[in-house]
Each structure stands twice: as structure tokens, then as C-alpha cells.
Design an enzyme around this catalytic site. Structure first.
Site, PDB file in Angstrom:
ATOM      1  N   ASP A  31       0.861  -1.188   0.000  1.00 50.77           N
ATOM      2  CA  ASP A  31       0.000   0.000   0.000  1.00 50.77           C
ATOM      3  C   ASP A  31       0.901   1.243   0.000  1.00 50.77           C
ATOM      4  O   ASP A  31       1.913   1.298   0.705  1.00 50.77           O
ATOM      5  CB  ASP A  31      -0.909  -0.012   1.229  1.00 50.77           C
ATOM      6  CG  ASP A  31      -2.050   0.988   1.100  1.00 50.77           C
ATOM      7  OD1 ASP A  31      -3.206   0.549   0.979  1.00 50.77           O
ATOM      8  OD2 ASP A  31      -1.777   2.211   1.113  1.00 50.77           O
ATOM      9  N   ASN A  86     -12.912  -2.928   2.603  1.00 54.40           N
ATOM     10  CA  ASN A  86     -13.774  -1.753   2.655  1.00 54.40           C
ATOM     11  C   ASN A  86     -14.686  -1.780   1.435  1.00 54.40           C
ATOM     12  O   ASN A  86     -14.217  -2.008   0.314  1.00 54.40           O
ATOM     13  CB  ASN A  86     -12.926  -0.476   2.646  1.00 54.40           C
ATOM     14  CG  ASN A  86     -12.060  -0.352   3.885  1.00 54.40           C
ATOM     15  OD1 ASN A  86     -12.437  -0.806   4.957  1.00 54.40           O
ATOM     16  ND2 ASN A  86     -10.891   0.248   3.743  1.00 54.40           N
ATOM     17  N   GLY A  92     -15.730   2.934   3.609  1.00 48.27           N
ATOM     18  CA  GLY A  92     -14.434   3.603   3.489  1.00 48.27           C
ATOM     19  C   GLY A  92     -13.682   3.279   2.211  1.00 48.27           C
ATOM     20  O   GLY A  92     -12.482   3.536   2.118  1.00 48.27           O
ATOM     21  N   GLN A  93     -14.391   2.701   1.226  1.00 45.55           N
ATOM     22  CA  GLN A  93     -13.700   2.342  -0.020  1.00 45.55           C
ATOM     23  C   GLN A  93     -13.396   3.596  -0.841  1.00 45.55           C
ATOM     24  O   GLN A  93     -14.286   4.437  -1.053  1.00 45.55           O
ATOM     25  CB  GLN A  93     -14.565   1.374  -0.842  1.00 45.55           C
ATOM     26  CG  GLN A  93     -13.843   0.849  -2.085  1.00 45.55           C
ATOM     27  CD  GLN A  93     -14.617  -0.264  -2.786  1.00 45.55           C
ATOM     28  OE1 GLN A  93     -15.763  -0.562  -2.439  1.00 45.55           O
ATOM     29  NE2 GLN A  93     -13.991  -0.874  -3.781  1.00 45.55           N
ATOM     30  N   HIS A  99     -10.283  -5.100  -3.392  1.00 41.54           N
ATOM     31  CA  HIS A  99      -8.981  -5.380  -2.782  1.00 41.54           C
ATOM     32  C   HIS A  99      -9.154  -5.772  -1.326  1.00 41.54           C
ATOM     33  O   HIS A  99     -10.050  -5.278  -0.637  1.00 41.54           O
ATOM     34  CB  HIS A  99      -8.039  -4.177  -2.897  1.00 41.54           C
ATOM     35  CG  HIS A  99      -8.614  -2.883  -2.395  1.00 41.54           C
ATOM     36  ND1 HIS A  99      -9.506  -2.146  -3.140  1.00 41.54           N
ATOM     37  CD2 HIS A  99      -8.440  -2.216  -1.229  1.00 41.54           C
ATOM     38  CE1 HIS A  99      -9.850  -1.069  -2.449  1.00 41.54           C
ATOM     39  NE2 HIS A  99      -9.230  -1.083  -1.284  1.00 41.54           N
ATOM     40  N   LEU A 100      -8.260  -6.647  -0.882  1.00 38.80           N
ATOM     41  CA  LEU A 100      -8.175  -7.020   0.532  1.00 38.80           C
ATOM     42  C   LEU A 100      -6.965  -6.296   1.107  1.00 38.80           C
ATOM     43  O   LEU A 100      -5.878  -6.346   0.520  1.00 38.80           O
ATOM     44  CB  LEU A 100      -7.945  -8.527   0.690  1.00 38.80           C
ATOM     45  CG  LEU A 100      -9.127  -9.487   0.597  1.00 38.80           C
ATOM     46  CD1 LEU A 100      -9.827  -9.375  -0.745  1.00 38.80           C
ATOM     47  CD2 LEU A 100      -8.670 -10.912   0.850  1.00 38.80           C
ATOM     48  N   HIS A 101      -7.158  -5.612   2.226  1.00 45.21           N
ATOM     49  CA  HIS A 101      -6.020  -5.067   2.952  1.00 45.21           C
ATOM     50  C   HIS A 101      -5.510  -6.169   3.881  1.00 45.21           C
ATOM     51  O   HIS A 101      -6.301  -6.768   4.628  1.00 45.21           O
ATOM     52  CB  HIS A 101      -6.442  -3.886   3.836  1.00 45.21           C
ATOM     53  CG  HIS A 101      -6.931  -2.675   3.100  1.00 45.21           C
ATOM     54  ND1 HIS A 101      -6.154  -1.557   2.918  1.00 45.21           N
ATOM     55  CD2 HIS A 101      -8.125  -2.407   2.527  1.00 45.21           C
ATOM     56  CE1 HIS A 101      -6.852  -0.637   2.263  1.00 45.21           C
ATOM     57  NE2 HIS A 101      -8.059  -1.123   2.019  1.00 45.21           N
TER      58      HIS A 101
HETATM   59  P1  AMP Z   1      -9.691   1.626   0.222  1.00 44.70           P
HETATM   60  O1  AMP Z   1      -9.832   2.925   0.970  1.00 44.70           O
HETATM   61  O2  AMP Z   1     -10.105   0.423   0.995  1.00 44.70           O
HETATM   62  O3  AMP Z   1     -10.366   1.713  -1.146  1.00 44.70           O
HETATM   63  O4  AMP Z   1      -8.145   1.439   0.007  1.00 44.70           O
HETATM   64  C1  AMP Z   1      -7.443   1.934  -1.070  1.00 44.70           C
HETATM   65  C2  AMP Z   1      -5.983   1.801  -0.695  1.00 44.70           C
HETATM   66  O5  AMP Z   1      -5.223   1.906  -1.875  1.00 44.70           O
HETATM   67  C3  AMP Z   1      -5.481   2.905   0.259  1.00 44.70           C
HETATM   68  O6  AMP Z   1      -4.958   2.281   1.431  1.00 44.70           O
HETATM   69  C4  AMP Z   1      -4.410   3.614  -0.551  1.00 44.70           C
HETATM   70  O7  AMP Z   1      -3.310   4.008   0.227  1.00 44.70           O
HETATM   71  C5  AMP Z   1      -4.037   2.562  -1.579  1.00 44.70           C
HETATM   72  N1  AMP Z   1      -3.533   3.065  -2.836  1.00 44.70           N
HETATM   73  C6  AMP Z   1      -4.096   3.997  -3.652  1.00 44.70           C
HETATM   74  N2  AMP Z   1      -3.358   4.158  -4.767  1.00 44.70           N
HETATM   75  C7  AMP Z   1      -2.309   3.294  -4.665  1.00 44.70           C
HETATM   76  C8  AMP Z   1      -1.200   2.985  -5.504  1.00 44.70           C
HETATM   77  N3  AMP Z   1      -1.012   3.590  -6.679  1.00 44.70           N
HETATM   78  N4  AMP Z   1      -0.325   2.042  -5.084  1.00 44.70           N
HETATM   79  C9  AMP Z   1      -0.507   1.429  -3.898  1.00 44.70           C
HETATM   80  N5  AMP Z   1      -1.545   1.667  -3.069  1.00 44.70           N
HETATM   81  C10 AMP Z   1      -2.425   2.592  -3.441  1.00 44.70           C
END
Ligand code: AMP
Ligand code: ZN
Length: 113
Positions: A31, A86, A92-93, A99-101
Site C-alpha cells: 500500500d 472496505n 471507506g472504499q 482489494h483485501l487489505h
Molecule cells: P480503500 O480505501 O479500501 O479503497 O483502500 C485503497 C488503498 O489503496 C489505500 O490504502 C491507498 O493508500 C491505496 N492506494 C491507492 N493508490 C495506490 C497505488 N497507486 N499504489 C498502492 N496503493 C495505493
């Protein structure tokens, strides 16, 4: 690929990311704005916008299994970790490619914010 999807572009190698694991139709990378010492994102390489839009339930099992394997490989499985999906604005998406965090390397609090 839907134009402008940043995670589709990462999957296609069109924008840089630190890829840590590749699997069958899946990818894990760091991330950009880590919220824990280990903060990885696991995505399907084809575009799916949200958990709500996932038509293939087996894909969800594969992504979760991939995240579990990754947790073991990066050394956070024993102490513990959190997997978060999310979904939509209240969830919070912010990036609308499923994607899975995978978060670990520190104790997590509950409830989440
Ligand atoms: P969400 O808020 O669950 O949609 O998470 C999106 C995640 O993507 C956030 O934690 C961002 O920091 C991450 N993110 C956004 N753009 C990039 C990128 N280009 N490379 C890596 N992570 C990213
Ligand atoms: Zn996408």
C-alpha cells in the site's frame, strides 16, 4: 480494463507498485500509504469494482487463501493480522477495484474507526 482504474493499471504493469506476490489471477503489492508496519493489498488482476459486484464466489475464497499464505510468508501469521475489505462509501472504499487489505506488525484496536 475500465479507463482510469489505478489497480487495473498496476495489474497491467502500467504504473509502478512494489509487487510482493503473484498468483493465479491475483496480485499483492505494498500500500502506498501504509497504516501498519505490514500493509499489503491483494487484488484480482481483472476488474471487479466492489465486494458487492463479485459474481464468482470462488474468487473470494482464492483471494482470502492468498492473503493467508502471504501473511505466513511475510511473518505476521503467528502474532496475528487483520484482513479488511472496505466496501462502498460507508465502508471507506476509495479505490473501486476489489482489494483485501492485509495489515500486521502491530496490535490492532477494535472497534475500527
Ligand atoms: P480503500 O480505501 O479500501 O479503497 O483502500 C485503497 C488503498 O489503496 C489505500 O490504502 C491507498 O493508500 C491505496 N492506494 C491507492 N493508490 C495506490 C497505488 N497507486 N499504489 C498502492 N496503493 C495505493
Ligand atoms: Zn480495476
Amino acid at each position: 480494463m475500465p479507463g482510469g482504474c489505478v489497480f487495473c493499471k498496476i495489474a497491467a504493469g502500467e504504473i509502478p507498485a512494489t509487487v510482493v506476490k503473484r498468483g493465479d489471477g491475483m496480485l499483492a503489492f505494498q500500500d502506498l500509504n501504509p497504516q501498519a508496519p505490514t500493509h499489503l493489498l491483494v487484488i484480482p488482476t481483472h476488474h471487479v469494482a466492489t465486494l458487492n459486484d463479485t459474481k464468482d464466489a470462488a474468487l473470494l475464497g482464492k483471494l482470502l487463501g492468498f492473503a493467508r499464505e502471504l501473511a505466513r510468508e511475510v511473518g505476521i501469521a503467528g502474532r496475528g493480522y487483520r484482513v479488511v475489505v472496505n466496501t462502498n462509501p460507508d465502508g471507506g472504499q476509495t479505490v473501486f477495484h476489489l482489494h483485501l487489505h492485509l495489515l500486521g506488525g502491530r496490535p490492532m484496536s477494535w472497534p475500527p474507526g
